[in-house]
Design a protein around this motif. Sequence first.
Motif, PDB file in Angstrom:
ATOM      1  N   GLU A 104       0.842  -1.198   0.000  1.00  0.00           N
ATOM      2  CA  GLU A 104       0.000   0.000   0.000  1.00  0.00           C
ATOM      3  C   GLU A 104       0.876   1.247   0.000  1.00  0.00           C
ATOM      4  O   GLU A 104       1.825   1.355   0.755  1.00  0.00           O
ATOM      5  N   ARG A 172      -2.878   8.576 -15.299  1.00  0.00           N
ATOM      6  CA  ARG A 172      -2.834   7.483 -14.333  1.00  0.00           C
ATOM      7  C   ARG A 172      -2.031   6.311 -14.897  1.00  0.00           C
ATOM      8  O   ARG A 172      -2.270   5.860 -16.015  1.00  0.00           O
ATOM      9  N   GLU A 175      -2.156   2.443 -10.339  1.00  0.00           N
ATOM     10  CA  GLU A 175      -2.726   3.180  -9.210  1.00  0.00           C
ATOM     11  C   GLU A 175      -1.931   4.435  -8.877  1.00  0.00           C
ATOM     12  O   GLU A 175      -2.113   5.027  -7.823  1.00  0.00           O
ATOM     13  N   ARG A 209      -9.807  11.447   2.861  1.00  0.00           N
ATOM     14  CA  ARG A 209      -9.365  10.436   1.905  1.00  0.00           C
ATOM     15  C   ARG A 209      -8.780  11.082   0.653  1.00  0.00           C
ATOM     16  O   ARG A 209      -7.771  10.606   0.110  1.00  0.00           O
ATOM     17  N   GLN A 212      -5.351  12.344   1.478  1.00  0.00           N
ATOM     18  CA  GLN A 212      -4.459  11.193   1.620  1.00  0.00           C
ATOM     19  C   GLN A 212      -4.040  10.657   0.251  1.00  0.00           C
ATOM     20  O   GLN A 212      -2.863  10.334   0.020  1.00  0.00           O
ATOM     21  N   GLN A 213      -4.986  10.559  -0.685  1.00  0.00           N
ATOM     22  CA  GLN A 213      -4.663  10.069  -2.026  1.00  0.00           C
ATOM     23  C   GLN A 213      -3.733  11.025  -2.757  1.00  0.00           C
ATOM     24  O   GLN A 213      -2.808  10.595  -3.445  1.00  0.00           O
ATOM     25  N   ASP A 217      -0.792   8.710  -3.514  1.00  0.00           N
ATOM     26  CA  ASP A 217      -0.956   8.090  -4.832  1.00  0.00           C
ATOM     27  C   ASP A 217      -0.339   8.902  -5.960  1.00  0.00           C
ATOM     28  O   ASP A 217      -0.120   8.388  -7.054  1.00  0.00           O
TER      29      ASP A 217
END
Length: 380
Positions: A104, A172, A175, A209, A212-213, A217
Amino acid sequence: MSAPAPTIEDAIQAALATVDDPEIRKPITELGMVKGFSVAGELVRVELLLTVAGCPLRDKLNNDITAAVTQIPGITAVEIDFGVMSEDQRKALQTSLRGGQTAEPVIPFAQPGSRTRVYAVASGKGGVGKSSVTVNLAAALAKRGLAVGVLDADIYGHSVPRMLGVEGRPTRVEEMIMPPQSHGVKVISIGMFTAGNAAVVWRGPMLHRALQQFLADVYWGDLDVLLLDLPPGTGDVAISLAQLLPNAEILVVTTPQQAAAEVAERAGAIAMQTHQRLIGVVENMSWLELPDGSRMEVFGAGGGQTVADSLTTTVGASVPLLGQVPLDTRVREAGDDGTPIVLAAPDAPAARALDAVADKLAVRRESLVGKPLGLSVKAK
């Protein structure tokens, strides 16, 4: 024994290694994008694998590869056969960019060895020019050769993409999200994922969220500085930031108006609860310079120093007034045009003031990992 003379294939490989992917900013040879190439007289054919179909920067890759390879004596033309990476190839690229990590994703700026300075630009209320200060500081730092990123964390009032002239959408890769760049600054904003000028109607957990992404990410690369443009006040995003990036330093923006200063003090004082460092205060819209050289204090005077003094007392450590930025219509015009004033009109008084603040922030944190600390143990 002398080394063998370089072949035309060696020269082509070396030329291709000088071409960076425009989004990832690493050589296309290192990213596994060059499937192969062949030479037929003065023509070189290159098989190139794009990370995703319909890559928006395909034309730039074509131009950059052609320019690099035709520098080789005897090569006059380049043909590029564009393909697309397979799912396995994209996963391998993602793993490579994350340093071999397959688990993760984590927030790199929150790790003990991170050398990135994280500045969260906050204000007590809207309308004080917080976003203008953020984008100009980002452009000024990038102008100094630093690797800079901006996270537009003002989910409801996102405006950073327009002010930095960012028109592209994120790409993208599996992920992992590749942020667009403008003026040497990597940028991510919720506005890049919404249709048109649609409003974002989210509550706390969704905001957390999203933040956080954007931190975990997005492929930010090795940044020197990350600036976060926070929403006004002390709400959900400020609380989430403290949880996700406890090492972030708070930069408070206010105007000279005493009412605005009082609200800004509350925004800065949240650092006492989150245990984050207050790096300083920027007073925006400090005065208007008139044609005769005099100054009109449109919003009063002293608010920035008041905030700095009050926060110094509150936190028990120095919170300096880093700069005073005068009113200038060119700041607004430059923001609307997508070129910050520090680039569009660097000699303007407002640009010089913002550049001076950037000078005080342009310090890269050095990691202590693996370094001797010069400590010794004394026997009792």
